[in-house]
Write a protein that holds these residues in place. Structure first.
Motif, PDB file in Angstrom:
ATOM      1  N   ALA A 182       0.830  -1.205   0.000  1.00  0.00           N
ATOM      2  CA  ALA A 182       0.000   0.000   0.000  1.00  0.00           C
ATOM      3  C   ALA A 182       0.868   1.259   0.000  1.00  0.00           C
ATOM      4  CB  ALA A 182      -0.908  -0.011   1.230  1.00  0.00           C
ATOM      5  N   HIS A 183       1.949   1.243   0.779  1.00  0.00           N
ATOM      6  CA  HIS A 183       2.880   2.375   0.825  1.00  0.00           C
ATOM      7  C   HIS A 183       3.436   2.678  -0.563  1.00  0.00           C
ATOM      8  CE1 HIS A 183       6.320   4.822   1.999  1.00  0.00           C
ATOM      9  NE2 HIS A 183       7.131   3.934   1.449  1.00  0.00           N
ATOM     10  N   LEU A 199      -6.991   8.469  -4.350  1.00  0.00           N
ATOM     11  CA  LEU A 199      -6.547   7.149  -4.807  1.00  0.00           C
ATOM     12  C   LEU A 199      -6.849   6.089  -3.757  1.00  0.00           C
ATOM     13  CD1 LEU A 199      -5.108   5.362  -6.859  1.00  0.00           C
ATOM     14  CD2 LEU A 199      -2.930   6.030  -5.807  1.00  0.00           C
ATOM     15  N   ALA A 200      -6.594   6.411  -2.495  1.00  0.00           N
ATOM     16  CA  ALA A 200      -6.880   5.444  -1.426  1.00  0.00           C
ATOM     17  C   ALA A 200      -8.358   5.103  -1.380  1.00  0.00           C
ATOM     18  CB  ALA A 200      -6.412   6.004  -0.090  1.00  0.00           C
ATOM     19  N   GLY A 208      -7.959  -3.848  -5.816  1.00  0.00           N
ATOM     20  CA  GLY A 208      -6.674  -3.797  -5.129  1.00  0.00           C
ATOM     21  C   GLY A 208      -6.782  -3.594  -3.628  1.00  0.00           C
ATOM     22  N   ARG A 209      -7.995  -3.601  -3.097  1.00  0.00           N
ATOM     23  CA  ARG A 209      -8.190  -3.282  -1.684  1.00  0.00           C
ATOM     24  C   ARG A 209      -7.607  -4.360  -0.774  1.00  0.00           C
ATOM     25  NH1 ARG A 209     -12.887  -5.056  -3.826  1.00  0.00           N
ATOM     26  NH2 ARG A 209     -14.001  -6.764  -2.783  1.00  0.00           N
ATOM     27  N   SER A 210      -7.266  -3.949   0.448  1.00  0.00           N
ATOM     28  CA  SER A 210      -6.825  -4.853   1.507  1.00  0.00           C
ATOM     29  C   SER A 210      -6.979  -4.123   2.826  1.00  0.00           C
ATOM     30  CB  SER A 210      -5.358  -5.275   1.319  1.00  0.00           C
ATOM     31  OG  SER A 210      -4.484  -4.188   1.576  1.00  0.00           O
ATOM     32  N   PHE A 211      -7.023  -4.886   3.913  1.00  0.00           N
ATOM     33  CA  PHE A 211      -7.075  -4.266   5.233  1.00  0.00           C
ATOM     34  C   PHE A 211      -5.809  -3.460   5.481  1.00  0.00           C
ATOM     35  CE2 PHE A 211      -6.320  -4.464   9.878  1.00  0.00           C
ATOM     36  CZ  PHE A 211      -7.433  -3.747  10.290  1.00  0.00           C
ATOM     37  N   GLY A 212      -4.668  -3.974   4.979  1.00  0.00           N
ATOM     38  CA  GLY A 212      -3.416  -3.251   5.133  1.00  0.00           C
ATOM     39  C   GLY A 212      -3.468  -1.878   4.493  1.00  0.00           C
ATOM     40  N   LEU A 213      -4.088  -1.788   3.329  1.00  0.00           N
ATOM     41  CA  LEU A 213      -4.217  -0.485   2.679  1.00  0.00           C
ATOM     42  C   LEU A 213      -5.119   0.434   3.480  1.00  0.00           C
ATOM     43  CD1 LEU A 213      -4.338   0.620  -0.879  1.00  0.00           C
ATOM     44  CD2 LEU A 213      -6.381   1.110   0.455  1.00  0.00           C
ATOM     45  N   GLU A 214      -6.206  -0.115   4.024  1.00  0.00           N
ATOM     46  CA  GLU A 214      -7.116   0.717   4.818  1.00  0.00           C
ATOM     47  C   GLU A 214      -6.390   1.316   6.024  1.00  0.00           C
ATOM     48  OE1 GLU A 214     -10.507  -1.595   5.830  1.00  0.00           O
ATOM     49  OE2 GLU A 214     -11.089  -1.952   3.742  1.00  0.00           O
ATOM     50  N   TYR A 216      -3.024   1.706   6.327  1.00  0.00           N
ATOM     51  CA  TYR A 216      -1.959   2.604   5.908  1.00  0.00           C
ATOM     52  C   TYR A 216      -2.505   3.935   5.394  1.00  0.00           C
ATOM     53  CZ  TYR A 216       2.179   4.569   3.842  1.00  0.00           C
ATOM     54  OH  TYR A 216       3.212   5.413   3.544  1.00  0.00           O
ATOM     55  N   ALA A 217      -3.657   3.903   4.739  1.00  0.00           N
ATOM     56  CA  ALA A 217      -4.227   5.130   4.176  1.00  0.00           C
ATOM     57  C   ALA A 217      -4.582   6.142   5.259  1.00  0.00           C
ATOM     58  CB  ALA A 217      -5.466   4.802   3.346  1.00  0.00           C
ATOM     59  N   ARG A 218      -4.764   5.685   6.486  1.00  0.00           N
ATOM     60  CA  ARG A 218      -5.091   6.605   7.587  1.00  0.00           C
ATOM     61  C   ARG A 218      -3.850   7.251   8.189  1.00  0.00           C
ATOM     62  NH1 ARG A 218      -8.733   2.209   9.048  1.00  0.00           N
ATOM     63  NH2 ARG A 218      -7.309   1.520  10.703  1.00  0.00           N
ATOM     64  N   LEU A 219      -2.666   6.802   7.814  1.00  0.00           N
ATOM     65  CA  LEU A 219      -1.439   7.284   8.432  1.00  0.00           C
ATOM     66  C   LEU A 219      -0.878   8.486   7.662  1.00  0.00           C
ATOM     67  CD1 LEU A 219       0.347   3.839   8.949  1.00  0.00           C
ATOM     68  CD2 LEU A 219      -0.981   5.119  10.643  1.00  0.00           C
TER      69      LEU A 219
END
Length: 268
Positions: A182-183, A199-200, A208-214, A216-219
Motif C-alpha cells: 500500500a505504501h 486514490l486510497a 486492489g483493496r486490503s485491510f493493510g491499505l485501509e 496505511y491510508a489513515r497514516l
C-alpha cells in the motif's frame, strides 16, 4: 459458573476483559500498575494482590502480555497456583515452541493450555468481533469457548498447541507485506499526480483493496505506525525463526521488512 482471570490489560486485553465481565462471568484481574485496574472500578471485576492469588481462585485464565518473556514470567507464578482441570489461554503472540513447552508443563500439573492469539485490535475486542486462532485440545477449547465467545466474532481451531500462534504469525507477516505494498502503491500514484486520499478511497472500493491499505491510508507517515511496526517486526522475526530461508517466507519478508524499517526511522 466459570471463574475467569485475566492478565494483560493493554489496549486489546483491557477490552477483552471488559467484555468477559460484562457478559456476567466472575472475573478477577491482576496488573503490575494500579492505574491499569482503575477502568474496571465500575464493573463487578475483583482484583488479586498477586498472580498466584489470581490463579488459586480461577478456572480459566487469559494471558495477553506482549512477548515470550512476559508470558513465561506470568506462567512461572500462575501455573503452580492453578487447580487441576483448569484452563490457561495464551492470547499473546509468541513463538509456537514456547506454547508447546508451556503446555507440557501445564499438562504435568493437570492444567490444559490453549494458544489463542487474536486479530482485530482494541476496536475489535470492544465490539466483540475478534478473530481467535486456537491451537490445543478440542475438549479444552469446548470448555473455554463460552469465555472466548464474549469477545470473538470468529473462533477457528487450527490444530495442536502452537498452531494458533503459527497462523497468527503468517497473518501478521501478510499484514506487514500488504501495508508495504500500500505504501508503494500510494507513493506511485502521488508521483504520477494523483491525489493520495482520492486514490486510497478508489482502491478501498476496488480490486486492489486490503485491510493493510485501509490502515496505511489513515497514516500521515510510516513513522505514525511506529508502535504497530515494532509488533509486526517481532512477528515477522518469529515466522522467520520457524521458516528460515523458505522461499515463500522470503518473498513476504523482502516486501515487508523495508517498510517496517521505515516505521521506526526518525524523520529527517
Amino acid at each position: 459458573m466459570t471463574c475467569v482471570g485475566f492478565i494483560g490489560l493493554g489496549s486489546q486485553g483491557g477490552s477483552m476483559a471488559r467484555r468477559i465481565v460484562e457478559a456476567g462471568f466472575p472475573l478477577t484481574l491482576w496488573a503490575r500498575r494500579a492505574e491499569s485496574l482503575s477502568p474496571y472500578a465500575d464493573t463487578a471485576a475483583a482484583t488479586a494482590e498477586s498472580i498466584a492469588a489470581l490463579g488459586a481462585v480461577c478456572d480459566h485464565v487469559g494471558i495477553c502480555v506482549v512477548d515470550d518473556a512476559g508470558v513465561r514470567a506470568v506462567m512461572d507464578e500462575l501455573l503452580p497456583a492453578m487447580k487441576p482441570g483448569s484452563v490457561i489461554v495464551i492470547h499473546s503472540t509468541i513463538h509456537p515452541d514456547s506454547c508447546k513447552a508451556l503446555a507440557a508443563q501445564a499438562a504435568a500439573r493437570g492444567v490444559a493450555l490453549l494458544d489463542a492469539p487474536v486479530s482485530g485490535g482494541g476496536p475489535g475486542a470492544a465490539a466483540g468481533t475478534l478473530t481467535v486462532m486456537v491451537g490445543g485440545d478440542a475438549d479444552a477449547l469446548a470448555t473455554a469457548r463460552p469465555v472466548l465467545e464474549t469477545f470473538a466474532g470468529l473462533i477457528v481451531h487450527l490444530g495442536d498447541v502452537g498452531a494458533g500462534q503459527t497462523a497468527k504469525l503468517v497473518n501478521n507477516t501478510l499484514m506487514a507485506a500488504n501495508m508495504a505494498l500500500a505504501h508503494h502503491a500510494l507513493a506511485s500514484g502521488e508521483a504520477l499526480g494523483i491525489d493520495r486520499t482520492a486514490l486510497a478511497d478508489l482502491v478501498k472500493a476496488s480490486s486492489g483493496r486490503s485491510f493493510g491499505l485501509e490502515v496505511y491510508a489513515r497514516l500521515p507517515t510510516p513513522q505514525a505506525f511506529g508502535h504497530g511496526g515494532k509488533l509486526l517486526a517481532k512477528d515477522v522475526g518469529l515466522l522467520g525463526a520457524l521458516l528460515g530461508d523458505d522461499p515463500a517466507f522470503a518473498a513476504l519478508r523482502d516486501v515487508a521488512r523495508p517498510f517496517l524499517d521505515l516505521t521506526t526511522e526518525t524523520p529527517s
